[in-house]
Design an enzyme around this catalytic site. Structure first.
Site: not given
Length: 143
Positions: A22, A99
Site C-alpha cells: 500500500y 484501490h
C-alpha cells in the site's frame, strides 16, 4: 461541486500496514492530497474513513440523497459486501472506485469487486495517485 471521498476498513492504517503493498503514504497524507487536489479543482471534498460497514452505508446514503459524486475505496468490502454494492447503486452522480494496489495482481479472492458493476469507473494499482485521478475525472465531467 461536493465530492465524497470514502475509505473502508484498515485505510486509516496507511503508512504502517503492509507498506510493500500500500506504500508509505499515511492516511493524514492522503487526506491532505485529496483536500489540496479538491482546492485546485474547485471541489468541496468531504473525506472520511471507517472500519464500520454500517457507517459507510450511512455516508453512501447521504451522498445519494445530496446527489453528490463519490470516490470510494471500499477496501476488503469490495469483494463481498452486497450491502455496500447496493448502497452504491443508489447514487445518482458518478462513482469512481479506487484501490491503491492492483487487485487483479493479488490473491485470487481479491480479483473481483462487487462494487465495480455499479461504478462509473475503476482505478486500481496507482497508489494514492488514483485518488487524484478520480478527482480530476469528476471535475472534468462537471464542466
Amino acid at each position: 461541486m461536493r465530492v465524497y471521498v470514502l475509505n473502508g476498513p484498515n485505510l486509516g492504517r496507511l503508512g504502517t500496514r503492509q507498506p510493500e503493498v500500500y506504500g508509505t503514504t499515511t492516511y493524514a497524507d492522503l487526506v491532505e492530497l485529496c483536500q489540496q487536489t479538491g482546492r485546485e479543482l474547485g471541489l468541496e471534498v468531504v473525506i472520511r474513513q471507517t472500519d464500520a460497514e454500517q457507517e459507510l452505508l450511512g455516508w453512501l446514503h447521504e451522498a445519494a440523497d445530496l446527489g453528490a459524486c463519490v470516490v470510494l475505496n471500499p477496501a476488503a468490502w469490495s469483494h463481498y459486501s452486497i450491502a455496500v454494492r447496493d448502497a452504491c447503486a443508489l447514487l445518482r452522480a458518478p462513482l469512481v472506485e479506487v484501490h491503491l494496489s492492483n487487485i487483479h495482481a493479488r490473491e485470487e479472492f481479491r480479483h473481483h469487486s462487487v462494487v465495480s458493476a455499479v461504478a462509473t469507473g475503476v482505478i486500481c494499482g496507482l497508489g494514492v495517485d488514483g485518488y487524484r485521478l478520480a478527482l480530476h475525472h469528476l471535475a472534468a465531467r462537471a464542466r
